[in-house]
Design a protein around this motif. Structure first.
Motif, PDB file in Angstrom:
ATOM      1  N   PRO A 131      54.659  60.965  72.273  1.00 27.58           N
ATOM      2  CA  PRO A 131      53.436  60.953  71.465  1.00 27.58           C
ATOM      3  C   PRO A 131      52.558  59.736  71.727  1.00 27.58           C
ATOM      4  O   PRO A 131      53.062  58.635  71.942  1.00 27.58           O
ATOM      5  CB  PRO A 131      53.956  60.949  70.022  1.00 27.58           C
ATOM      6  N   ALA A 132      51.259  59.957  71.679  1.00 19.41           N
ATOM      7  CA  ALA A 132      50.297  58.855  71.761  1.00 19.41           C
ATOM      8  C   ALA A 132      50.037  58.376  70.342  1.00 19.41           C
ATOM      9  O   ALA A 132      49.186  58.909  69.621  1.00 19.41           O
ATOM     10  CB  ALA A 132      49.003  59.318  72.423  1.00 19.41           C
ATOM     11  N   VAL A 133      50.808  57.380  69.926  1.00 20.95           N
ATOM     12  CA  VAL A 133      50.737  56.909  68.540  1.00 20.95           C
ATOM     13  C   VAL A 133      50.063  55.546  68.471  1.00 20.95           C
ATOM     14  O   VAL A 133      50.141  54.744  69.403  1.00 20.95           O
ATOM     15  CB  VAL A 133      52.142  56.833  67.901  1.00 20.95           C
ATOM     16  N   ALA A 134      49.414  55.306  67.346  1.00 18.23           N
ATOM     17  CA  ALA A 134      48.795  54.010  67.094  1.00 18.23           C
ATOM     18  C   ALA A 134      49.828  53.030  66.572  1.00 18.23           C
ATOM     19  O   ALA A 134      50.878  53.415  66.044  1.00 18.23           O
ATOM     20  CB  ALA A 134      47.663  54.170  66.076  1.00 18.23           C
ATOM     21  N   ASP A 135      49.547  51.757  66.727  1.00 18.92           N
ATOM     22  CA  ASP A 135      50.412  50.710  66.186  1.00 18.92           C
ATOM     23  C   ASP A 135      50.323  50.715  64.663  1.00 18.92           C
ATOM     24  O   ASP A 135      49.230  50.797  64.084  1.00 18.92           O
ATOM     25  CB  ASP A 135      49.968  49.353  66.730  1.00 18.92           C
ATOM     26  N   PHE A 136      51.466  50.597  63.992  1.00 25.93           N
ATOM     27  CA  PHE A 136      51.488  50.687  62.533  1.00 25.93           C
ATOM     28  C   PHE A 136      50.717  49.544  61.880  1.00 25.93           C
ATOM     29  O   PHE A 136      49.959  49.745  60.925  1.00 25.93           O
ATOM     30  CB  PHE A 136      52.933  50.699  62.017  1.00 25.93           C
ATOM     31  N   GLU A 137      50.906  48.309  62.358  1.00 26.24           N
ATOM     32  CA  GLU A 137      50.222  47.169  61.740  1.00 26.24           C
ATOM     33  C   GLU A 137      48.709  47.292  61.851  1.00 26.24           C
ATOM     34  O   GLU A 137      47.976  46.996  60.905  1.00 26.24           O
ATOM     35  CB  GLU A 137      50.688  45.865  62.399  1.00 26.24           C
ATOM     36  N   VAL A 138      48.234  47.739  63.008  1.00 27.78           N
ATOM     37  CA  VAL A 138      46.792  47.911  63.197  1.00 27.78           C
ATOM     38  C   VAL A 138      46.283  49.040  62.311  1.00 27.78           C
ATOM     39  O   VAL A 138      45.223  48.937  61.684  1.00 27.78           O
ATOM     40  CB  VAL A 138      46.470  48.176  64.681  1.00 27.78           C
TER      41      VAL A 138
END
Length: 261
Positions: A131-138
């Motif tokens: 999956p192309a996932v975003a960083d959680f902190e961002v």
């Protein structure tokens, strides 16, 4: 090729080590870069080449940069690669999109938790099925900043969820005018049924490069309109302002600077 990539000046962005901060905001449009840079202190243009316009300034005394990516995955991936080579490690895409989910109204902010990989660039970075996932902190910083700018009314909300990423802009606008209409229409129906928030063109590539290179990336888009609401006979709004999305990205960077200290 070895000569190109070993040069002190990045081949496409025309920047050097030290020209950019670790935090970079990534609009698509080169013309939007100075608008974003106005929110920085002592911002100045570092380079401008092809679709890449680069400014650097400061937020709370920390160096922050803005770099346009142009349209689509290939040019966005090039920008992120060369920014990483120049010292950046945290990226926020800020852009525009067309709503899919019926809860999305033109003007809403859409924070991407992940991107559907219906484009080509990500497939040359990460494996099929990954999956192309975003960083959680961002993503959390973007949602917090977006909520601060939002109210519970049409065109002024902030949503978090999966976004659709594509290569063919007009394939979304008029899929029946392509030679693969059945494929595009069937895929789109699936995205609608699964609750996909919106459709855009860069996040999957940015997230995939970030995942492979071990850096952080997130994205916030402004919904310009929602064709699904129109097709369903629901009211919608046409939005032509990206200012709230820009302020969301700036607010997220400020939060990340504070939490990273």
């Amino acid at each position: 090729m070895g000569t190109i990539i070993s040069n002190d000046i990045r081949f496409h962005l025309k920047i050097r080590n030290g020209d950019v901060g670790r935090y970079v905001i990534l609009p698509g449009d080169p013309g939007r870069v100075p608008l974003i840079a106005d929110y920085l202190d002592s911002a100045k243009q570092i380079a401008c080449n092809r679709e890449y316009n680069v400014y650097t300034g400061y937020l709370n005394g920390v160096k922050v940069s803005v770099c346009s990516t142009g349209i689509g995955g290939p040019s966005a991936a090039i920008a992120v690669e060369e920014l990483i080579e120049s010292g950046a490690d945290t990226f926020i895409r800020v852009g525009t999109s067309g709503g899919i989910n019926l809860k999305v109204v033109g003007g809403d902010l859409l924070v991407a938790s992940a991107a559907v990989r219906s484009e080509g660039t990500s497939h040359e970075y990460i494996p099929e099925g990954y999956p192309a996932v975003a960083d959680f902190e961002v993503t959390r910083a973007l949602k917090d900043a977006g909520d601060e700018l939002s109210t519970d009314e049409d065109g002024n909300r902030c949503h978090v969820g999966v976004v659709h990423c594509k290569d063919n802009f007009y394939g979304e606008i008029d899929p029946n005018n392509t030679a693969v209409a059945s494929k595009l229409n069937a895929a789109w129906e699936g995205y609608v049924r699964c609750g996909c928030l919106t459709s855009e063109m860069e996040s999957a590539a940015i997230f995939s490069v970030a995942l492979l290179r071990g850096v952080r990336a997130g994205a916030v888009m402004t919904a310009l309109w929602n064709v699904e609401r129109t097709n369903a006979g629901l009211p919608d709004k046409n939005c032509d302002s990206t200012d709230r999305g820009i302020r969301c990205a700036i607010g997220a960077v400020m939060r990340l600077i504070a939490s990273d200290k």
